[in-house]
Motif scaffolding. Structure first.
Motif, mmCIF file in Angstrom:
data_model
loop_
_atom_site.group_PDB
_atom_site.id
_atom_site.type_symbol
_atom_site.label_atom_id
_atom_site.label_comp_id
_atom_site.label_asym_id
_atom_site.label_seq_id
_atom_site.Cartn_x
_atom_site.Cartn_y
_atom_site.Cartn_z
ATOM 1 N N GLU A 164 57.698 -6.574 0.974
ATOM 2 C CA GLU A 164 57.945 -5.161 1.293
ATOM 3 C C GLU A 164 56.779 -4.587 2.085
ATOM 4 N N ARG A 165 55.570 -4.879 1.638
ATOM 5 C CA ARG A 165 54.384 -4.399 2.350
ATOM 6 C C ARG A 165 54.365 -4.934 3.775
ATOM 7 N N LYS A 193 51.187 5.747 -0.896
ATOM 8 C CA LYS A 193 50.934 6.945 -0.086
ATOM 9 C C LYS A 193 51.285 6.705 1.383
ATOM 10 N N ILE A 194 50.995 5.513 1.893
ATOM 11 C CA ILE A 194 51.391 5.183 3.264
ATOM 12 C C ILE A 194 52.913 5.201 3.373
ATOM 13 N N LYS A 195 53.570 4.624 2.404
ATOM 14 C CA LYS A 195 55.034 4.580 2.388
ATOM 15 C C LYS A 195 55.619 5.992 2.362
ATOM 16 N N GLU A 196 55.072 6.845 1.514
ATOM 17 C CA GLU A 196 55.542 8.240 1.431
ATOM 18 C C GLU A 196 55.304 8.972 2.748
ATOM 19 N N HIS A 197 54.158 8.746 3.355
ATOM 20 C CA HIS A 197 53.837 9.385 4.635
ATOM 21 C C HIS A 197 54.839 8.971 5.712
ATOM 22 N N ILE A 198 55.123 7.683 5.770
ATOM 23 C CA ILE A 198 56.078 7.176 6.775
ATOM 24 C C ILE A 198 57.461 7.786 6.540
#
Length: 123
Positions: A76-77, A113-118
């Motif tokens: 996923e990452r 947090k990166i995922k949420e930002h995207i």
């Protein structure tokens, strides 16, 4: 549980090949990762000993629940980071290579947090 980056790469490769082909053997991993047969054989032995994979008498490899959880997280990452870097203008080849390096070192919190930002940005 924290495992070595090389083990994460093997587990991710097994997951990808399993999804692509349905069945995975050590020779498939050798070809995909361009590693030697002895290296892959040793890695499979260690992954089996640590409970991440099982192997039947025909040599077909299955991820255990623990192995699948790690492989899914890394995969996923890799996918999200590759796509994100590509959208930022990084070439697909460089994005995939960089994602492969980054995916192992990010904390769960930072990745989330990166995922949420995207997702918020729609990109």
């Amino acid at each position: 549980m924290k495992i070595q980056e090389s083990a994460e790469n093997y587990l991710e490769t097994i997951l990808m090949l399993k999804e692509e082909r349905g069945m995975v053997r050590s020779i498939d991993i050798v070809r995909h990762m361009n590693f030697s047969k002895p290296s892959v054989s040793r890695a499979m032995s260690l992954l089996r000993e640590n409970g991440y994979i099982s192997m039947d008498k025909e040599g077909f490899i299955e991820l255990t629940d623990q192995g699948r959880a790690i492989a899914s997280t890394i995969y996923e990452r890799h996918q999200l980071l590759t796509e994100w870097l590509t959208r930022l203008g990084v070439s697909p080849e460089t994005a995939a290579a960089d994602a492969c390096r980054i995916e192992h070192d990010l904390s769960a919190e930072t990745f989330q947090k990166i995922k949420e930002h995207i997702q918020r940005a729609g990109d």
